[in-house]
Design an enzyme around this catalytic site. Structure first.
Site, short mmCIF file in Angstrom:
data_model
loop_
_atom_site.label_atom_id
_atom_site.label_comp_id
_atom_site.label_asym_id
_atom_site.label_seq_id
_atom_site.Cartn_x
_atom_site.Cartn_y
_atom_site.Cartn_z
N SER A 142 -7.80 -41.14 -44.02
CA SER A 142 -8.96 -40.56 -44.69
C SER A 142 -9.54 -41.50 -45.73
CB SER A 142 -8.58 -39.24 -45.37
OG SER A 142 -9.65 -38.74 -46.15
N TYR A 155 -3.02 -33.81 -50.32
CA TYR A 155 -3.51 -34.35 -49.04
C TYR A 155 -3.78 -35.85 -49.16
CZ TYR A 155 -6.97 -35.33 -45.37
OH TYR A 155 -7.67 -35.88 -44.33
#
Length: 250
Positions: A142, A155
């Site tokens: 990400s 996350y």
């Protein structure tokens, strides 16, 4: 353009929805035999099986929870029985939630870590005997690692861990010509995005499109394009890299 992928064998974790589904279907259309897995039964599983049958090839959609070590071992045993080897492994299965860091329960920290880091680690470890000269391992990361996003500290930490794991494995297995790379994604339109209330979806589209150089959000098949490249010999000198598939987001 023929990437000469026909007949190759791939495992894509978490491939019945979203980015994973786009990757599975793109690989199948390129002639790759694909195994993917899911955690819960549902319409997405059934519809993927139908689409793969229409495309043709030796594909399998299996149930396995990547947060559970025993299920990972069972999944890779099935891969061994069905294919005997892997040319491509895509660590796509992931967990995410949006919680203020001060209120983050330890159980939620563990849940996200178990899927995003420990799960990927165990999948790779169990897959090692099936990977050979020229194999490619791709982990879905990400852009949040660089940007940092409020309410997603847990996350983001897991995606940062994937980058370190990837870099070390590239060095450790480079002599065997097994390549490890991470794709750092921006905002991609998936089913979850389209299931949002219209007002929220419009706001997100406008906000994040304005942050990208291309002025729009990504599509699952555009992530799949990067995976196809990393699966092919065109990328045979690319390893240890974190490649942005993010539309130039800032």
């Amino acid at each position: 353009m023929d990437l000469e992928l026909k007949g190759k064998k791939a495992l894509v974790t978490g491939g019945t929805r979203g980015v994973g589904r786009g990757i599975v279907l793109a690989l199948a259309r390129a002639g790759v035999d694909v195994i993917t897995c899911y955690r819960q039964e549902g319409d997405y599983v059934d519809s993927l099986e139908r689409e793969l049958k229409e495309i043709g090839g030796e594909h399998h959609v299996l149930r396995a929870d990547i947060a559970e070590p025993a299920e990972i071992a069972g999944l890779l045993q099935r891969v061994r029985e069905l294919y005997g080897r892997l040319d491509l492994l895509v660590n796509n299965a992931g967990a995410i939630s949006h919680i203020p860091y001060a209120d983050l329960p330890f159980e939620e920290w563990q849940r996200v870590l178990a899927t995003n880091v420990t799960g990927a680690h165990l999948v790779i470890q169990h897959a090692l005997p099936l990977l050979d000269d020229g194999s490619s391992v791709v982990s879905i990361g990400s852009k949040a690692v660089e940007a940092g996003i409020p309410l997603r500290a847990h996350y983001t930490a897991t995606k940062a861990a994937l980058v370190g794991l990837n870099r070390s494995l590239a060095k450790e297995f480079g002599a065997q010509n097994i390549r490890f790379n991470v794709l750092a994604l921006g905002v991609v339109e998936t089913e979850n995005f389209h299931n949002m209330p219209e007002e929220q979806r419009t706001l997100m589209t406008e906000r994040y499109s304005a942050k990208t150089a291309l002025g729009r959000l990504g599509k699952p098949d555009e992530v799949a394009g990067a995976v196809l490249w990393l699966a092919s010999d065109l990328s045979r000198y690319v390893t240890g890299a974190t490649i942005g598939v993010d539309g130039g987001i800032s």
